[in-house]
Design an enzyme around this catalytic site. Structure first.
Site, PDB file in Angstrom:
ATOM      1  N   CYS A 185       5.410   1.007  -7.976  1.00 45.10           N
ATOM      2  CA  CYS A 185       5.402  -0.678  -6.886  1.00 45.10           C
ATOM      3  C   CYS A 185       7.005  -0.880  -8.353  1.00 45.10           C
ATOM      4  O   CYS A 185       7.161  -0.648  -9.007  1.00 45.10           O
ATOM      5  CB  CYS A 185       4.807  -1.347  -7.615  1.00 45.10           C
ATOM      6  SG  CYS A 185       5.126  -2.817  -6.737  1.00 45.10           S
ATOM      7  N   CYS A 195      -4.129  -0.293  -3.410  1.00 42.42           N
ATOM      8  CA  CYS A 195      -4.517   1.174  -3.712  1.00 42.42           C
ATOM      9  C   CYS A 195      -3.516   1.190  -4.892  1.00 42.42           C
ATOM     10  O   CYS A 195      -2.462   0.026  -5.570  1.00 42.42           O
ATOM     11  CB  CYS A 195      -4.354   1.774  -2.325  1.00 42.42           C
ATOM     12  SG  CYS A 195      -2.045   1.765  -2.521  1.00 42.42           S
ATOM     13  N   CYS A 226       0.609  -1.006   0.243  1.00 42.28           N
ATOM     14  CA  CYS A 226       0.092  -0.009  -0.355  1.00 42.28           C
ATOM     15  C   CYS A 226       0.796   1.519  -0.178  1.00 42.28           C
ATOM     16  O   CYS A 226       1.794   0.853   0.096  1.00 42.28           O
ATOM     17  CB  CYS A 226      -0.803  -0.150   1.306  1.00 42.28           C
ATOM     18  SG  CYS A 226      -2.641   1.197   0.954  1.00 42.28           S
TER      19      CYS A 226
END
Length: 144
Positions: free
Chosen positions: A86, A79, A7
């Site tokens: 990422c 999210c 997240c």
């Protein structure tokens, strides 16, 4: 089985998902982290998880950089910010998944009761989605 849940802040959604997934099967190694982790787990997340019978009060936010060299069966973002930002993992990642949820900590509500209601709504969505994932993707692979 090793699972990393990502997240942005690692203070609400990923912590709740971590708690639920670990409760479904203690034999699964579950970790959670944030792209920009906060200092502590959100107190309202701790409270609504306690209502669900899961204690995440001992959890601490972690930075995803701690886990980039590890191998994972699943890396799951919860999210949009974590999905879009990422980082590249140098360790092996067998499966990537995205299960998006609203951020209850940013809800612009008027009072504590409404805010807690939003945390409960998101908690229940997280539980349902991760239980479905557990049943269809993991059940029987680690737990009997």
């Amino acid at each position: 089985m090793k699972i990393l849940i990502l997240c942005t802040g690692n203070s609400c959604r990923s912590q709740m998902a971590h708690g639920f997934l670990q409760s479904f099967c203690p034999d699964i190694e579950v970790f959670s982290a944030g792209i920009k982790p906060t200092e502590r787990v959100n107190q309202m997340a701790i409270e609504v998880m306690k209502e669900a019978g899961i204690d995440i009060s001992g959890h601490e936010p972690h930075n995803v950089s701690e886990y980039l060299d590890a191998s994972w069966d699943y890396v799951i973002t919860v999210c949009g910010g974590a999905k879009e930002n990422c980082p590249a993992f140098s360790g092996m990642v067998k499966h990537r998944r995205h299960f998006g949820f609203d951020d209850p900590s940013t809800a612009d509500l008027l009072d504590l009761q409404q805010t807690m209601g939003e945390f409960r709504r998101v908690r229940d969505e997280i539980k349902a989605r991760f239980y479905s994932f557990y049943l269809t993707g993991l059940c029987g692979k680690e737990c009997s």
